[in-house]
Design an enzyme around this catalytic site. Structure first.
Site, mmCIF file in Angstrom:
data_model
loop_
_atom_site.group_PDB
_atom_site.id
_atom_site.type_symbol
_atom_site.label_atom_id
_atom_site.label_comp_id
_atom_site.label_asym_id
_atom_site.label_seq_id
_atom_site.Cartn_x
_atom_site.Cartn_y
_atom_site.Cartn_z
ATOM 1 N N ASP A 86 -3.840 11.983 -2.372
ATOM 2 C CA ASP A 86 -4.162 13.268 -1.859
ATOM 3 C C ASP A 86 -4.700 13.771 -3.814
ATOM 4 O O ASP A 86 -4.313 13.481 -5.047
ATOM 5 C CB ASP A 86 -2.757 14.232 -2.354
ATOM 6 C CG ASP A 86 -1.943 13.818 -0.488
ATOM 7 O OD1 ASP A 86 -3.064 14.056 0.174
ATOM 8 O OD2 ASP A 86 -1.175 13.027 -0.674
ATOM 9 N N ASP B 154 9.430 8.439 0.478
ATOM 10 C CA ASP B 154 8.822 8.552 -0.529
ATOM 11 C C ASP B 154 9.103 7.690 -1.792
ATOM 12 O O ASP B 154 9.293 7.470 -2.611
ATOM 13 C CB ASP B 154 9.657 9.661 -1.397
ATOM 14 C CG ASP B 154 8.791 10.877 -2.306
ATOM 15 O OD1 ASP B 154 8.130 9.898 -3.232
ATOM 16 O OD2 ASP B 154 9.064 11.226 -2.924
ATOM 17 N N GLU C 281 4.642 5.230 3.134
ATOM 18 C CA GLU C 281 3.991 6.463 3.461
ATOM 19 C C GLU C 281 5.996 8.028 4.088
ATOM 20 O O GLU C 281 6.515 7.244 4.794
ATOM 21 C CB GLU C 281 3.490 6.098 5.176
ATOM 22 C CG GLU C 281 2.710 7.483 5.378
ATOM 23 C CD GLU C 281 1.818 8.179 4.474
ATOM 24 O OE1 GLU C 281 2.454 9.644 4.368
ATOM 25 O OE2 GLU C 281 0.425 7.956 4.499
ATOM 26 N N GLU D 242 1.142 -0.938 -0.044
ATOM 27 C CA GLU D 242 -0.436 -0.319 0.257
ATOM 28 C C GLU D 242 1.148 1.276 0.228
ATOM 29 O O GLU D 242 1.592 1.274 0.701
ATOM 30 C CB GLU D 242 -1.208 0.717 1.316
ATOM 31 C CG GLU D 242 -1.813 1.255 1.036
ATOM 32 C CD GLU D 242 -3.459 1.403 2.449
ATOM 33 O OE1 GLU D 242 -3.189 0.333 3.046
ATOM 34 O OE2 GLU D 242 -3.669 2.279 2.141
ATOM 35 N N ASP E 271 -12.611 9.790 -3.532
ATOM 36 C CA ASP E 271 -13.696 10.468 -2.830
ATOM 37 C C ASP E 271 -13.301 11.401 -3.991
ATOM 38 O O ASP E 271 -14.762 12.347 -3.885
ATOM 39 C CB ASP E 271 -13.995 11.346 -1.860
ATOM 40 C CG ASP E 271 -12.687 11.584 -1.004
ATOM 41 O OD1 ASP E 271 -11.738 12.155 -1.961
ATOM 42 O OD2 ASP E 271 -12.800 12.360 -0.369
ATOM 43 N N LYS F 142 -6.114 21.603 -7.018
ATOM 44 C CA LYS F 142 -6.416 22.915 -7.979
ATOM 45 C C LYS F 142 -5.355 21.995 -9.377
ATOM 46 O O LYS F 142 -4.539 21.430 -9.219
ATOM 47 C CB LYS F 142 -5.509 23.709 -8.001
ATOM 48 C CG LYS F 142 -5.890 24.367 -6.178
ATOM 49 C CD LYS F 142 -5.356 25.708 -5.617
ATOM 50 C CE LYS F 142 -5.839 26.370 -4.625
ATOM 51 N NZ LYS F 142 -5.100 26.836 -3.732
HETATM 52 C C1 LIG Z 1 -5.145 12.047 2.118
HETATM 53 S S1 LIG Z 1 -4.192 10.953 2.064
HETATM 54 C C2 LIG Z 1 -4.466 8.983 2.026
HETATM 55 C C3 LIG Z 1 -4.544 8.427 3.931
HETATM 56 C C4 LIG Z 1 -4.479 6.911 3.314
HETATM 57 N N1 LIG Z 1 -4.226 6.173 2.762
HETATM 58 C C5 LIG Z 1 -6.265 6.767 3.863
HETATM 59 O O1 LIG Z 1 -7.094 7.246 3.656
HETATM 60 O O2 LIG Z 1 -6.358 7.414 4.942
HETATM 61 C C6 LIG Z 1 -2.846 10.106 0.957
HETATM 62 C C7 LIG Z 1 -1.430 9.971 1.574
HETATM 63 O O3 LIG Z 1 -0.549 9.475 1.139
HETATM 64 C C8 LIG Z 1 1.026 9.926 1.573
HETATM 65 N N2 LIG Z 1 2.024 9.960 0.513
HETATM 66 C C9 LIG Z 1 1.478 11.119 -1.063
HETATM 67 N N3 LIG Z 1 2.608 10.946 -1.857
HETATM 68 C C10 LIG Z 1 3.404 10.229 -0.925
HETATM 69 C C11 LIG Z 1 4.350 9.526 -1.455
HETATM 70 N N4 LIG Z 1 5.044 9.812 -2.600
HETATM 71 N N5 LIG Z 1 5.241 8.249 -1.435
HETATM 72 C C12 LIG Z 1 4.699 8.191 0.113
HETATM 73 N N6 LIG Z 1 3.480 8.136 1.050
HETATM 74 C C13 LIG Z 1 2.480 9.325 0.297
HETATM 75 C C14 LIG Z 1 0.665 11.307 2.038
HETATM 76 O O4 LIG Z 1 1.094 11.591 3.180
HETATM 77 C C15 LIG Z 1 -0.198 10.577 2.925
HETATM 78 O O5 LIG Z 1 -0.666 9.994 4.541
#
Ligand SMILES: C[S@@+](CC[C@H](N)C(=O)[O-])C[C@H]1O[C@@H](n2cnc3c(N)ncnc32)[C@H](O)[C@@H]1O
Length: 215
Positions: free
Chosen positions: A126, A103, A76, A51, A162, A130
């Site tokens: 995310d 990352d 994460e 994941e 969503d 925008k």
């Molecule tokens: C909107 S949150 C959703 C978190 C979780 N999957 C949920 O549904 O509650 C998006 C997550 O992706 C992580 N994320 C975004 N880009 C990432 C990357 N390149 N590597 C690791 N994590 C990443 C962010 O830190 C954030 O915690």
């Protein structure tokens, strides 16, 4: 050259407990300093589910508890979420969940790891709603192509959002790449997936949840 980040750096400070679990030596957490050890574990494990952006780890941890025969991995950048998931791993003593604090783009897209996954999950990445920020989306056309190259023969990608516009954009990319869509009903692991924090937020706000499963 530094690549475009798909995340915004969180400003929250770690609690003492969270700092401790992240910094102590254990066999379930890896980071940039132990990147090659993480890659080795990926390469030597079979039956793998990953994941990316697992947030608080709700669904990842539940899947690992319920499916001890599968090796689960999570990547994460959000330290508090990683620390919370580490505490759950430590308390439960499960051995089939390993985490990487860092990352996913640096680890998997800016280079190649010799490994294949049976399932890659992207739960509510995310949306970068925008238009000028759309290029920060984790599931762009090029990124999706590369993530698909990590799939085993039977491997699948599970994407859930969503944000309607993100769903439409991923659907278009999938169609352009001629992916094969699959029925979620046929995969018990995915059918009963625990709702994540962002899924709960989306439902509370009355937004439609879109889900795609494909190879
Ligand atoms: C909107 S949150 C959703 C978190 C979780 N999957 C949920 O549904 O509650 C998006 C997550 O992706 C992580 N994320 C975004 N880009 C990432 C990357 N390149 N590597 C690791 N994590 C990443 C962010 O830190 C954030 O915690």
């Amino acid at each position: 050259m530094r690549s475009i980040r798909s995340f915004a750096k969180a400003r929250s400070r770690l609690s003492v407990k969270h700092k401790k679990i992240i910094n102590q030596e254990n066999d379930f957490l890896f980071s940039a300093n132990s990147k090659s050890a993480f890659e080795k574990i990926l390469q030597s494990s079979e039956n793998k589910v990953l994941e990316i952006g697992f947030g608080e780890g709700d669904s990842l941890f539940e899947m690992a508890i319920d499916n001890p025969e599968i090796n689960f991995f999570g990547i994460e950048v959000y330290e508090t979420g990683v620390a919370r998931t580490c505490l759950k791993i430590e308390e439960s003593g499960i051995k089939n969940l390993k985490l990487y604090l860092g990352d996913a783009v640096d680890l998997m897209l800016n280079k190649d790891i010799e490994t294949k996954f049976d399932l890659l999950l992207f739960l509510f990445p995310d949306p970068w709603h925008k238009r000028k920020h759309n290029k920060r989306r984790l599931l762009s056309s090029d990124n999706l192509k590369k993530f698909r190259s990590y799939l085993s023969k039977k491997g699948l990608i599970f994407f859930r959002t969503d944000w309607q516009e993100y769903a439409d954009s991923v659907k278009k990319i999938c169609n352009d790449q001629e992916v094969e869509f699959q029925e979620i009903e046929k995969f018990p692991l995915l059918k009963g997936l625990t709702h994540t924090k962002y899924q709960r937020k989306g439902i509370k706000a009355g937004r439609t949840i879109s889900t795609f499963l494909f190879k």
